[in-house]
Design a protein around this motif. Sequence first.
Motif, PDB file in Angstrom:
ATOM      1  N   LYS A  98     -70.126  10.157 -32.023  1.00  0.00           N
ATOM      2  CA  LYS A  98     -71.364  10.818 -32.452  1.00  0.00           C
ATOM      3  C   LYS A  98     -72.313   9.714 -32.900  1.00  0.00           C
ATOM      4  N   MET A  99     -73.432   9.612 -32.239  1.00  0.00           N
ATOM      5  CA  MET A  99     -74.363   8.523 -32.555  1.00  0.00           C
ATOM      6  C   MET A  99     -75.759   8.867 -32.053  1.00  0.00           C
ATOM      7  N   ASP A 100     -76.755   8.363 -32.769  1.00  0.00           N
ATOM      8  CA  ASP A 100     -78.148   8.572 -32.372  1.00  0.00           C
ATOM      9  C   ASP A 100     -78.601   7.414 -31.484  1.00  0.00           C
ATOM     10  N   ALA A 101     -79.143   7.745 -30.318  1.00  0.00           N
ATOM     11  CA  ALA A 101     -79.600   6.715 -29.381  1.00  0.00           C
ATOM     12  C   ALA A 101     -80.705   5.847 -29.978  1.00  0.00           C
ATOM     13  N   LEU A 102     -81.343   6.360 -31.003  1.00  0.00           N
ATOM     14  CA  LEU A 102     -82.435   5.590 -31.617  1.00  0.00           C
ATOM     15  C   LEU A 102     -81.921   4.475 -32.524  1.00  0.00           C
ATOM     16  N   ILE A 109     -75.624   7.886 -22.659  1.00  0.00           N
ATOM     17  CA  ILE A 109     -76.345   8.401 -23.835  1.00  0.00           C
ATOM     18  C   ILE A 109     -76.708   9.876 -23.623  1.00  0.00           C
ATOM     19  N   GLY A 110     -76.573  10.689 -24.660  1.00  0.00           N
ATOM     20  CA  GLY A 110     -76.844  12.124 -24.544  1.00  0.00           C
ATOM     21  C   GLY A 110     -75.807  12.722 -23.600  1.00  0.00           C
ATOM     22  N   THR A 111     -74.554  12.391 -23.866  1.00  0.00           N
ATOM     23  CA  THR A 111     -73.480  12.680 -22.895  1.00  0.00           C
ATOM     24  C   THR A 111     -73.183  14.176 -22.747  1.00  0.00           C
ATOM     25  N   GLY A 112     -73.544  14.987 -23.758  1.00  0.00           N
ATOM     26  CA  GLY A 112     -73.312  16.442 -23.664  1.00  0.00           C
ATOM     27  C   GLY A 112     -71.835  16.743 -23.472  1.00  0.00           C
ATOM     28  N   ASN A 113     -71.503  17.400 -22.346  1.00  0.00           N
ATOM     29  CA  ASN A 113     -70.080  17.683 -22.089  1.00  0.00           C
ATOM     30  C   ASN A 113     -69.429  16.597 -21.226  1.00  0.00           C
ATOM     31  N   GLY A 114     -70.100  15.461 -21.096  1.00  0.00           N
ATOM     32  CA  GLY A 114     -69.517  14.331 -20.370  1.00  0.00           C
ATOM     33  C   GLY A 114     -69.650  14.435 -18.862  1.00  0.00           C
ATOM     34  N   ASN A 115     -70.494  15.372 -18.425  1.00  0.00           N
ATOM     35  CA  ASN A 115     -70.713  15.608 -16.988  1.00  0.00           C
ATOM     36  C   ASN A 115     -70.974  14.345 -16.182  1.00  0.00           C
ATOM     37  N   PHE A 116     -71.906  13.547 -16.682  1.00  0.00           N
ATOM     38  CA  PHE A 116     -72.333  12.385 -15.891  1.00  0.00           C
ATOM     39  C   PHE A 116     -71.238  11.308 -15.878  1.00  0.00           C
ATOM     40  N   ILE A 120     -72.103   8.847 -25.964  1.00  0.00           N
ATOM     41  CA  ILE A 120     -72.581   9.184 -27.317  1.00  0.00           C
ATOM     42  C   ILE A 120     -73.494  10.413 -27.256  1.00  0.00           C
ATOM     43  N   ASP A 121     -73.496  11.146 -28.346  1.00  0.00           N
ATOM     44  CA  ASP A 121     -74.377  12.310 -28.455  1.00  0.00           C
ATOM     45  C   ASP A 121     -74.639  12.575 -29.938  1.00  0.00           C
ATOM     46  N   LEU A 122     -75.761  13.229 -30.194  1.00  0.00           N
ATOM     47  CA  LEU A 122     -76.120  13.598 -31.566  1.00  0.00           C
ATOM     48  C   LEU A 122     -75.236  14.717 -32.097  1.00  0.00           C
ATOM     49  N   LEU A 123     -74.715  15.537 -31.181  1.00  0.00           N
ATOM     50  CA  LEU A 123     -73.995  16.753 -31.591  1.00  0.00           C
ATOM     51  C   LEU A 123     -72.497  16.512 -31.723  1.00  0.00           C
ATOM     52  N   SER A 124     -71.953  16.789 -32.918  1.00  0.00           N
ATOM     53  CA  SER A 124     -70.512  16.581 -33.095  1.00  0.00           C
ATOM     54  C   SER A 124     -69.715  17.546 -32.224  1.00  0.00           C
ATOM     55  N   LEU A 128     -78.561   7.680 -18.759  1.00  0.00           N
ATOM     56  CA  LEU A 128     -79.169   8.770 -19.528  1.00  0.00           C
ATOM     57  C   LEU A 128     -79.415   9.887 -18.517  1.00  0.00           C
ATOM     58  N   SER A 129     -78.591  10.922 -18.582  1.00  0.00           N
ATOM     59  CA  SER A 129     -78.672  11.959 -17.559  1.00  0.00           C
ATOM     60  C   SER A 129     -79.183  13.274 -18.141  1.00  0.00           C
ATOM     61  N   ASN A 130     -80.229  13.771 -17.541  1.00  0.00           N
ATOM     62  CA  ASN A 130     -80.832  15.041 -17.961  1.00  0.00           C
ATOM     63  C   ASN A 130     -81.128  15.094 -19.456  1.00  0.00           C
ATOM     64  N   SER A 131     -81.493  13.965 -20.000  1.00  0.00           N
ATOM     65  CA  SER A 131     -81.741  13.900 -21.442  1.00  0.00           C
ATOM     66  C   SER A 131     -83.107  13.315 -21.783  1.00  0.00           C
ATOM     67  N   LEU A 132     -83.807  12.778 -20.800  1.00  0.00           N
ATOM     68  CA  LEU A 132     -85.126  12.180 -21.084  1.00  0.00           C
ATOM     69  C   LEU A 132     -86.049  13.216 -21.735  1.00  0.00           C
ATOM     70  N   HIS A 133     -85.971  14.466 -21.218  1.00  0.00           N
ATOM     71  CA  HIS A 133     -86.842  15.515 -21.748  1.00  0.00           C
ATOM     72  C   HIS A 133     -86.298  16.113 -23.057  1.00  0.00           C
ATOM     73  N   HIS A 134     -85.211  15.512 -23.578  1.00  0.00           N
ATOM     74  CA  HIS A 134     -84.678  15.945 -24.882  1.00  0.00           C
ATOM     75  C   HIS A 134     -85.022  14.930 -25.968  1.00  0.00           C
ATOM     76  N   LEU A 135     -85.649  13.821 -25.570  1.00  0.00           N
ATOM     77  CA  LEU A 135     -85.840  12.735 -26.539  1.00  0.00           C
ATOM     78  C   LEU A 135     -87.084  12.930 -27.388  1.00  0.00           C
TER      79      LEU A 135
HETATM   80  C1  SAM Z   1     -79.100  18.516 -21.449  1.00  0.00           C
HETATM   81  S1  SAM Z   1     -77.975  17.552 -22.345  1.00  0.00           S
HETATM   82  C2  SAM Z   1     -77.450  16.416 -21.094  1.00  0.00           C
HETATM   83  C3  SAM Z   1     -75.968  16.387 -20.960  1.00  0.00           C
HETATM   84  C4  SAM Z   1     -75.394  15.460 -19.877  1.00  0.00           C
HETATM   85  N1  SAM Z   1     -75.884  14.110 -19.978  1.00  0.00           N
HETATM   86  C5  SAM Z   1     -75.637  16.017 -18.493  1.00  0.00           C
HETATM   87  O1  SAM Z   1     -76.275  15.349 -17.673  1.00  0.00           O
HETATM   88  O2  SAM Z   1     -75.165  17.126 -18.210  1.00  0.00           O
HETATM   89  C6  SAM Z   1     -78.947  16.525 -23.412  1.00  0.00           C
HETATM   90  C7  SAM Z   1     -78.134  15.896 -24.528  1.00  0.00           C
HETATM   91  O3  SAM Z   1     -78.886  14.837 -25.153  1.00  0.00           O
HETATM   92  C8  SAM Z   1     -78.479  14.783 -26.513  1.00  0.00           C
HETATM   93  N2  SAM Z   1     -79.444  13.985 -27.269  1.00  0.00           N
HETATM   94  C9  SAM Z   1     -80.749  14.256 -27.491  1.00  0.00           C
HETATM   95  N3  SAM Z   1     -81.315  13.298 -28.248  1.00  0.00           N
HETATM   96  C10 SAM Z   1     -80.339  12.377 -28.506  1.00  0.00           C
HETATM   97  C11 SAM Z   1     -80.291  11.161 -29.247  1.00  0.00           C
HETATM   98  N4  SAM Z   1     -81.383  10.685 -29.881  1.00  0.00           N
HETATM   99  N5  SAM Z   1     -79.128  10.483 -29.301  1.00  0.00           N
HETATM  100  C12 SAM Z   1     -78.012  10.951 -28.682  1.00  0.00           C
HETATM  101  N6  SAM Z   1     -77.995  12.100 -27.969  1.00  0.00           N
HETATM  102  C13 SAM Z   1     -79.139  12.808 -27.882  1.00  0.00           C
HETATM  103  C14 SAM Z   1     -78.419  16.254 -26.894  1.00  0.00           C
HETATM  104  O4  SAM Z   1     -77.676  16.468 -28.073  1.00  0.00           O
HETATM  105  C15 SAM Z   1     -77.785  16.880 -25.642  1.00  0.00           C
HETATM  106  O5  SAM Z   1     -76.386  16.990 -25.761  1.00  0.00           O
END
Ligand code: SAM
Length: 237
Positions: A66-70, A19-26, A43-47, A84-91
């Motif tokens: 493209k999908m919302d984790a919620l 979830i919040g895969t970004g560039n697919g790093n994790f 999945i990620d919010l950003l197309s 969920l990698s490096n995304s907790l602080h984005h939620l």
């Molecule tokens: C810092 S990036 C992390 C990227 C990757 N997981 C990594 O570890 O490098 C955070 C990502 O979380 C996504 N994101 C934030 N809220 C989200 C949600 N509700 N559903 C899906 N993706 C979400 C953002 O669009 C962003 O691409």
Amino acid sequence: MRKLRRLMKSFEDTRILDIGTGNGNFIRILTSLDDGFKSVVGIDLLSGAIKVCKSGFNDERIKFMKMDALKMDFEDNSFDIISLSNSLHHLDDISATLKEMERVLAPGGVLLFCEMRSNNLTKKQKSHLKMHHYAAEIDRERGSVHYETFTDKEILNHLTEKSSLDIKDVWEFVVTDKEEITPKEIEWLFETIDRVQERVEGSEKREYFRKKADKIKNYIRKYGFDSATQLIVVIGK
Ligand SMILES: C[S@@+](CC[C@H](N)C(=O)[O-])C[C@H]1O[C@@H](n2cnc3c(N)ncnc32)[C@H](O)[C@@H]1O
């Protein structure tokens, strides 16, 4: 990496959701540790992120949406490992996201968190933290959800208080361990800071952000730079 590999290998025909895969790093990290997975969905919010991922992976088992984790379009009990990698602080809403993650988690599965932390960092690693917090503040200024990273204690509190699962394992993930930073790398870091700062060039607070950028550059000149360590937390039933 040893512990992460062991976790991956403890499942067979694993169905993974990132979830919040970004560039697919994790996903790259996980799939490089064990090839015995059945499927991976990122999945990620950003197309834009999904588009980049779709062209960057060449394995039929790995898909991106493209999908919302919620509000995920998956059946209950669909995945064995949900990361969920490096995304907790984005939620926007950690509790609701954890609830939805638990819904799609199969019995016996685990939620895997990997999160850059804000405590227990060396002076060099604090350079990374400062750069991160600077970018996060600018993102918030522009209306995005991007908080400062949490301490270990805050990460663990979020996960224990906001989910019904138990902590199974916790460890530190050292991303890199650099002795020295080269002048070329410093130049690249400064260019990165400048690019982030450009995002608020039209804002009333541009002077505030310019001064802040200068302070961070001075800190990096003095102490160097290294990637901040991350905290890995595994929770499950
Ligand atoms: C810092 S990036 C992390 C990227 C990757 N997981 C990594 O570890 O490098 C955070 C990502 O979380 C996504 N994101 C934030 N809220 C989200 C949600 N509700 N559903 C899906 N993706 C979400 C953002 O669009 C962003 O691409």
